[in-house]
Design a protein around this motif. Sequence first.
Motif, PDB file in Angstrom:
ATOM      1  N   ASP A  59       5.395   8.008 -12.865  1.00  0.00           N
ATOM      2  CA  ASP A  59       5.468   7.895 -11.406  1.00  0.00           C
ATOM      3  C   ASP A  59       6.807   7.267 -11.046  1.00  0.00           C
ATOM      4  OD1 ASP A  59       5.270   7.287  -8.737  1.00  0.00           O
ATOM      5  OD2 ASP A  59       3.154   6.764  -8.833  1.00  0.00           O
TER       6      ASP A  59
ATOM      7  N   GLU B 165       0.993   3.244 -14.933  1.00  0.00           N
ATOM      8  CA  GLU B 165       2.128   3.981 -14.349  1.00  0.00           C
ATOM      9  C   GLU B 165       3.338   3.671 -15.196  1.00  0.00           C
ATOM     10  OE1 GLU B 165       2.983   2.263 -10.593  1.00  0.00           O
ATOM     11  OE2 GLU B 165       1.558   3.492  -9.530  1.00  0.00           O
TER      12      GLU B 165
ATOM     13  N   SER C 151       7.930   6.463  -8.308  1.00  0.00           N
ATOM     14  CA  SER C 151       7.938   5.545  -7.160  1.00  0.00           C
ATOM     15  C   SER C 151       7.848   4.090  -7.633  1.00  0.00           C
ATOM     16  CB  SER C 151       6.785   5.865  -6.203  1.00  0.00           C
ATOM     17  OG  SER C 151       5.556   5.447  -6.745  1.00  0.00           O
TER      18      SER C 151
ATOM     19  N   ARG D 174       8.820   2.956  -2.875  1.00  0.00           N
ATOM     20  CA  ARG D 174       7.676   2.161  -3.348  1.00  0.00           C
ATOM     21  C   ARG D 174       6.380   2.534  -2.633  1.00  0.00           C
ATOM     22  NH1 ARG D 174      11.002  -2.340  -3.092  1.00  0.00           N
ATOM     23  NH2 ARG D 174      11.788  -2.640  -5.197  1.00  0.00           N
ATOM     24  N   ALA D 175       6.493   2.858  -1.332  1.00  0.00           N
ATOM     25  CA  ALA D 175       5.295   3.169  -0.540  1.00  0.00           C
ATOM     26  C   ALA D 175       4.963   4.661  -0.584  1.00  0.00           C
ATOM     27  CB  ALA D 175       5.494   2.713   0.895  1.00  0.00           C
ATOM     28  N   ARG D 176       5.683   5.444  -1.389  1.00  0.00           N
ATOM     29  CA  ARG D 176       5.532   6.901  -1.425  1.00  0.00           C
ATOM     30  C   ARG D 176       5.573   7.462  -0.002  1.00  0.00           C
ATOM     31  NH1 ARG D 176       3.481   8.448  -6.395  1.00  0.00           N
ATOM     32  NH2 ARG D 176       2.959  10.488  -5.586  1.00  0.00           N
TER      33      ARG D 176
ATOM     34  N   VAL E 125       0.853  -1.195   0.000  1.00  0.00           N
ATOM     35  CA  VAL E 125       0.000   0.000   0.000  1.00  0.00           C
ATOM     36  C   VAL E 125       0.884   1.240   0.000  1.00  0.00           C
ATOM     37  CG1 VAL E 125      -1.950  -1.061   1.227  1.00  0.00           C
ATOM     38  CG2 VAL E 125      -0.088  -0.043   2.548  1.00  0.00           C
ATOM     39  N   TYR E 126       0.302   2.384  -0.333  1.00  0.00           N
ATOM     40  CA  TYR E 126       1.031   3.640  -0.186  1.00  0.00           C
ATOM     41  C   TYR E 126       0.880   4.102   1.251  1.00  0.00           C
ATOM     42  CZ  TYR E 126       1.419   4.210  -5.269  1.00  0.00           C
ATOM     43  OH  TYR E 126       1.725   4.049  -6.594  1.00  0.00           O
ATOM     44  N   GLU E 127       1.964   4.688   1.777  1.00  0.00           N
ATOM     45  CA  GLU E 127       1.929   5.206   3.142  1.00  0.00           C
ATOM     46  C   GLU E 127       2.054   6.718   3.002  1.00  0.00           C
ATOM     47  OE1 GLU E 127       4.684   3.061   5.761  1.00  0.00           O
ATOM     48  OE2 GLU E 127       4.725   4.917   6.921  1.00  0.00           O
TER      49      GLU E 127
END
Lengths: 208, 360
Positions: free
Chosen positions: B246, B143, B248, B171-173, A81-83
């Motif tokens: 993107d 993406e 990421s 990866r998780a931004r 998931v994005y955090e």
Amino acid sequence: MLNVALPKGRLGEKIYKMLEKAGYSCEELLKDTRKLVFTDEKSGVSYFWVKPTDVTVYVEHGVADIGVAGRDTILESGADVYELLDLKTGRCRMCVASVNGFREDMSRPLRVATKFPHVAERYFSSRNRDIEVIKLYGSIELAPILGLSDVIVDIVETGTTLKENNMSVLEEIFPISARLIANKARYRFKKDEILTCVERLKKELPDD
Amino acid sequence: MIKDNLNLTEEERLYLSLKGLYESYGYSRFQMRRFEEYSLYSDNLNFLRSKDIITFSGGDGRLLALKPDVTLSIVKNCKGLKKTRKVYYRESVYRPDRPGGQFREIGQIGLEYVGDVDEYAQLEVLSLAAESLKATGGGCVMEISHMGALKGVANECGREELPAEVAACVRARNLHDITCVCSDCGISEEVASKLKKLIGAEGGANDKIALLRSLFPENSRCISAADELEGALRSLGGQAKYFEVDFSLINDPAYYNGIVFQGYAEKSPRAVLSGGRYDNLVKKFGAGDGGIGFAIYPDELDYYTRGAADYDADVLVLYNKDALPADILSAVKSVSEGGESAFASREIPKGMRFKRTIKL
């Protein structure tokens, strides 16, 4: 409409207060009711309370667009998931602890009692230390006291429970706080709504 | 056009439409066994999405594995070939759906272009990837990134690759931990702050590419990544609207070296397509100079979009014990020829639902 998974309990209620101040109110949410899903069309939000460890599951499967989970839960679950935001609340630490005076026997694997087997395995493997994980679901501190394990890997908030049981922290693995997470696909399709929520929440964060 | 009354699954429909598309671009079907020698995977573990593999012993004592990946088998097959291969496939792979999860048989449809991959070849694959994603139906976003961008960032601090902890933040931004994690890994504050800006950037493709150039103007890897991305998106023309830059997005740098992409469909919560340029893998196998391909995961679509059918069959042909078998067969045939499904039974089957009933 944003679908939000909130962790049941004190932390979830605290987070809801932040969301409410950020403009995502839902009057019914804190009422004593058996309802599971709470929608407020005006705020454009739909909340559901879930077990804290299940938040990542709901978000990863896209049932919730966003959710709030502790860093401990995110790292243990390995959810993809994005955090997006550190909510700077629910702060504590993931630690290795044991009874006072503990001396490690390096000639055998370390027995580690924990609710977080993946976190424990990753941490000790990064140090090339062979361990035997004993998975427990509660009262982790009891394990080294009764000789079930050598150490524990667990969340430490104030350290009072450890102190009262003649235990102390040996190492800190990582700091923990609540994080706003988002489903990777939903982020693509609801980007404006999600980023607006992030920006509004940033204004409600507690001071460092 | 595929006839509706064939009652095809989403996966079958998708495959039939993609098969035609790929063949019209000169790709031929590649079929393979369900298993390979285990060493193929153990030697290339980082290329795999999951390191969990089902193994078994062959008759001659060799350790075999149910294939967890298709690309490796295709690249291995191209070893030593001095020509370009353009293949597509529809195969099952066997791996856990997530780390530590249960093993699943996962369907994949994909294509690979191995050998001499020039700018046109890359464009063709990107274009087919966009068409494939579009064929899943509904809204979709692809993406796109370039492995050279983050490799360039790593070079800025004297490294070949970003440390795993930093890559996990990317990866998780995760912009709130990245500065601290970079500092723990010995990456300067200046580079960490530029990386944070790059990952957190919003806006159109051109803005993000311009940002990469402006943050690292002297870095040849970043500049050539920006040029390649910009060129590819320009050449895609109208299809560029499906692509969103993107930075990421990262794949394993040991295998992937150029453009990488990942497709999302509105009806699925996970990526339904992923692919990229894997020259490093192709060179490792001596299968040519380059490779690019992608796979689409129809199970992801089917699982989330398939609703339970309202009826078990359209028509219940209910016959009594005196009815002649030939008459029953003729009734069933007539229903079937009329484009409906028929279920013949002497009594009403328990728990089953039909649109209508014909009594004989």
